[in-house]
Design an enzyme around this catalytic site. Structure first.
Site, PDB file in Angstrom:
ATOM      1  N   ASN A  58       1.076  -1.180  -0.056  1.00 54.61           N
ATOM      2  CA  ASN A  58       0.062   0.039  -0.069  1.00 54.61           C
ATOM      3  C   ASN A  58       0.701   1.283   0.032  1.00 54.61           C
ATOM      4  O   ASN A  58       1.450   1.477   1.025  1.00 54.61           O
ATOM      5  CB  ASN A  58      -0.902  -0.058   1.298  1.00 54.61           C
ATOM      6  CG  ASN A  58      -1.661   1.088   1.497  1.00 54.61           C
ATOM      7  OD1 ASN A  58      -1.763   2.012   0.463  1.00 54.61           O
ATOM      8  ND2 ASN A  58      -2.349   1.400   2.512  1.00 54.61           N
ATOM      9  N   HIS A  99      -9.650   0.950   4.372  1.00 51.27           N
ATOM     10  CA  HIS A  99      -8.366   0.914   5.319  1.00 51.27           C
ATOM     11  C   HIS A  99      -8.536   1.915   6.211  1.00 51.27           C
ATOM     12  O   HIS A  99      -9.422   2.901   6.533  1.00 51.27           O
ATOM     13  CB  HIS A  99      -7.195   1.643   4.338  1.00 51.27           C
ATOM     14  CG  HIS A  99      -5.814   1.729   4.917  1.00 51.27           C
ATOM     15  ND1 HIS A  99      -5.390   2.658   5.994  1.00 51.27           N
ATOM     16  CD2 HIS A  99      -4.971   0.968   4.994  1.00 51.27           C
ATOM     17  CE1 HIS A  99      -4.362   2.317   6.468  1.00 51.27           C
ATOM     18  NE2 HIS A  99      -3.871   1.348   5.688  1.00 51.27           N
ATOM     19  N   GLU A 122      -5.817  -5.335  10.359  1.00 48.04           N
ATOM     20  CA  GLU A 122      -4.653  -4.314  10.529  1.00 48.04           C
ATOM     21  C   GLU A 122      -4.864  -3.687  11.818  1.00 48.04           C
ATOM     22  O   GLU A 122      -5.915  -2.841  11.760  1.00 48.04           O
ATOM     23  CB  GLU A 122      -4.711  -3.408   9.481  1.00 48.04           C
ATOM     24  CG  GLU A 122      -4.513  -4.069   7.971  1.00 48.04           C
ATOM     25  CD  GLU A 122      -3.817  -2.774   7.219  1.00 48.04           C
ATOM     26  OE1 GLU A 122      -2.510  -2.982   6.821  1.00 48.04           O
ATOM     27  OE2 GLU A 122      -4.439  -1.983   6.823  1.00 48.04           O
ATOM     28  N   GLU A 133      -7.091   4.580   7.803  1.00 46.47           N
ATOM     29  CA  GLU A 133      -6.830   5.882   7.465  1.00 46.47           C
ATOM     30  C   GLU A 133      -8.223   6.540   6.793  1.00 46.47           C
ATOM     31  O   GLU A 133      -8.447   7.457   6.891  1.00 46.47           O
ATOM     32  CB  GLU A 133      -5.710   6.010   6.610  1.00 46.47           C
ATOM     33  CG  GLU A 133      -4.585   5.791   7.456  1.00 46.47           C
ATOM     34  CD  GLU A 133      -3.101   5.430   6.770  1.00 46.47           C
ATOM     35  OE1 GLU A 133      -2.948   5.469   5.488  1.00 46.47           O
ATOM     36  OE2 GLU A 133      -2.210   4.733   7.540  1.00 46.47           O
ATOM     37  N   SER A 172       3.143  -2.646  10.426  1.00 48.54           N
ATOM     38  CA  SER A 172       4.656  -2.610  10.706  1.00 48.54           C
ATOM     39  C   SER A 172       5.187  -3.902  10.424  1.00 48.54           C
ATOM     40  O   SER A 172       6.210  -4.449  11.075  1.00 48.54           O
ATOM     41  CB  SER A 172       4.964  -2.338  12.181  1.00 48.54           C
ATOM     42  OG  SER A 172       4.380  -0.890  12.289  1.00 48.54           O
ATOM     43  N   LYS A 230      -0.044   4.326  -0.259  1.00 50.98           N
ATOM     44  CA  LYS A 230      -0.459   5.397   0.337  1.00 50.98           C
ATOM     45  C   LYS A 230      -0.223   6.737  -0.548  1.00 50.98           C
ATOM     46  O   LYS A 230      -0.139   6.487  -1.651  1.00 50.98           O
ATOM     47  CB  LYS A 230       0.179   5.589   1.685  1.00 50.98           C
ATOM     48  CG  LYS A 230      -0.109   4.383   2.654  1.00 50.98           C
ATOM     49  CD  LYS A 230      -0.236   4.552   3.903  1.00 50.98           C
ATOM     50  CE  LYS A 230       0.093   3.148   4.794  1.00 50.98           C
ATOM     51  NZ  LYS A 230      -0.105   3.436   6.364  1.00 50.98           N
ATOM     52  N   GLY A 261       1.942   1.807  10.747  1.00 48.52           N
ATOM     53  CA  GLY A 261       3.123   2.837  10.661  1.00 48.52           C
ATOM     54  C   GLY A 261       3.723   3.367  12.041  1.00 48.52           C
ATOM     55  O   GLY A 261       4.346   4.443  12.159  1.00 48.52           O
ATOM     56  N   GLY A 300       4.618   1.049   4.695  1.00 49.33           N
ATOM     57  CA  GLY A 300       6.094   1.724   4.815  1.00 49.33           C
ATOM     58  C   GLY A 300       7.143   0.698   3.887  1.00 49.33           C
ATOM     59  O   GLY A 300       7.775   1.260   3.213  1.00 49.33           O
TER      60      GLY A 300
HETATM   61  C1  PEP Z   1      -0.868  -0.210   5.980  1.00 46.01           C
HETATM   62  O1  PEP Z   1      -1.127   1.236   6.055  1.00 46.01           O
HETATM   63  O2  PEP Z   1      -1.823  -1.066   5.489  1.00 46.01           O
HETATM   64  C2  PEP Z   1       0.448  -0.597   6.808  1.00 46.01           C
HETATM   65  C3  PEP Z   1       0.266  -1.960   7.261  1.00 46.01           C
HETATM   66  O3  PEP Z   1       1.229   0.136   7.080  1.00 46.01           O
HETATM   67  P1  PEP Z   1       2.604  -0.298   7.816  1.00 46.01           P
HETATM   68  O4  PEP Z   1       3.137  -1.337   7.145  1.00 46.01           O
HETATM   69  O5  PEP Z   1       3.587   0.899   7.408  1.00 46.01           O
HETATM   70  O6  PEP Z   1       2.519  -0.395   9.190  1.00 46.01           O
END
Ligand code: PEP
Length: 251
Positions: free
Chosen positions: A9, A95, A166, A97, A212, A11, A172, A234
């Site tokens: 992703n 998601h 998630e 966000e 993460s 973003k 993040g 990320g």
């Molecule tokens: C995400 O936003 O779907 C995600 C898993 O982010 P990160 O891997 O950066 O925690």
């Protein structure tokens, strides 16, 4: 069929030129066919450029969102049909966000999932609790409520979606759910899918972990029986990291 999937992703990162370079680099890095399905979900404006650049046998391309309306006077929105017209095959929906910053509700997400499916896209449908809910041990009831967006689907349509658990407190933040925490809630999610659609459909549903995830923890997370891969934020922006996560399925 249940598949192992590693989905990135991006973003709101990467200019078009940077995104094209990243997709090309990933395509080259995956010279050997990976042992899992690989997906990159990019900003809308990258889709039409990135899709023809990657080997579709190895990398699927997806959007990070789509509209909850089919077409018309919705300035600034991008429909599922438009996403599909770029050659993209996936779309991330729900998601955290999008839920937190753009007010996406269970009902809005139900519409988005239906439109994605009607246009031949595979929704990667995200669910997960915030820290206070985890601390109050409410994660199961939170994800069960979020699943209502997809529990109105016919069994045939439900079989086409991918789920991504998630935990918001892990996205993040560098804080990852332990393999035990991930397995426990993935098993719960699979059990409520089984209650609704039966064991066969539940067993065939891919449930990804996100939050993460990195090369150093991917293998331990993915080796759990109910964790079928990852949704990666990320670490999807750097080919060596993303490939390191994909390689968790090779060793
Ligand atoms: C995400 O936003 O779907 C995600 C898993 O982010 P990160 O891997 O950066 O925690």
């Amino acid at each position: 069929m249940r598949k192992n999937i590693v989905a990135g992703n991006w973003k709101m990162n990467k200019t078009l030129q940077e995104g094209i370079a990243l997709a090309k680099e990933l395509n080259e890095a995956l010279a050997e066919k990976p042992n899992c399905d690989v997906v990159i979900c990019t900003p809308f404006i990258h889709l039409a450029s990135v899709t023809p650049l990657v080997d579709a046998a190895k990398i699927g391309v997806g959007a990070e969102n789509c509209a909850d309306k089919a077409s018309g006077a919705y300035t600034g929105e991008v429909s599922a049909e438009m996403v599909a017209s770029t050659g993209a095959k996936y779309v991330i929906l729900g998601h955290s966000e999008r839920r937190a910053y753009y007010g996406e509700t269970v009902a809005i997400l139900e519409e988005k999932v239906k439109l994605a499916l009607a246009n031949g896209l595979t929704p990667i449908f995200c669910i997960g609790e915030v820290l206070e809910e985890r601390e109050a041990n409410k994660q199961n009831e939170v994800v069960a409520a979020q699943m209502e967006s997809v529990f109105s689907l016919s069994p045939e349509d439900f079989s086409k979606i991918v789920l991504a658990y998630e935990p918001v407190w892990a996205i993040g933040t560098g804080k990852t759910a332990t393999p035990e925490q991930a397995q426990e809630i993935h098993a719960f999610i699979r059990s409520i899918v089984a209650d609704k659609y039966g064991k066969e459909i539940a067993d065939n549903t891919s449930i990804l972990y996100g939050g993460s995830c990195k090369p150093s923890n991917a293998k331990e997370l993915f080796s759990n029986p109910d964790v079928d891969g990852g949704l990666i934020g990320g670490a999807a922006l750097k080919v060596s990291d993303f490939k390191g996560i994909i390689d968790a399925f090779n060793a």
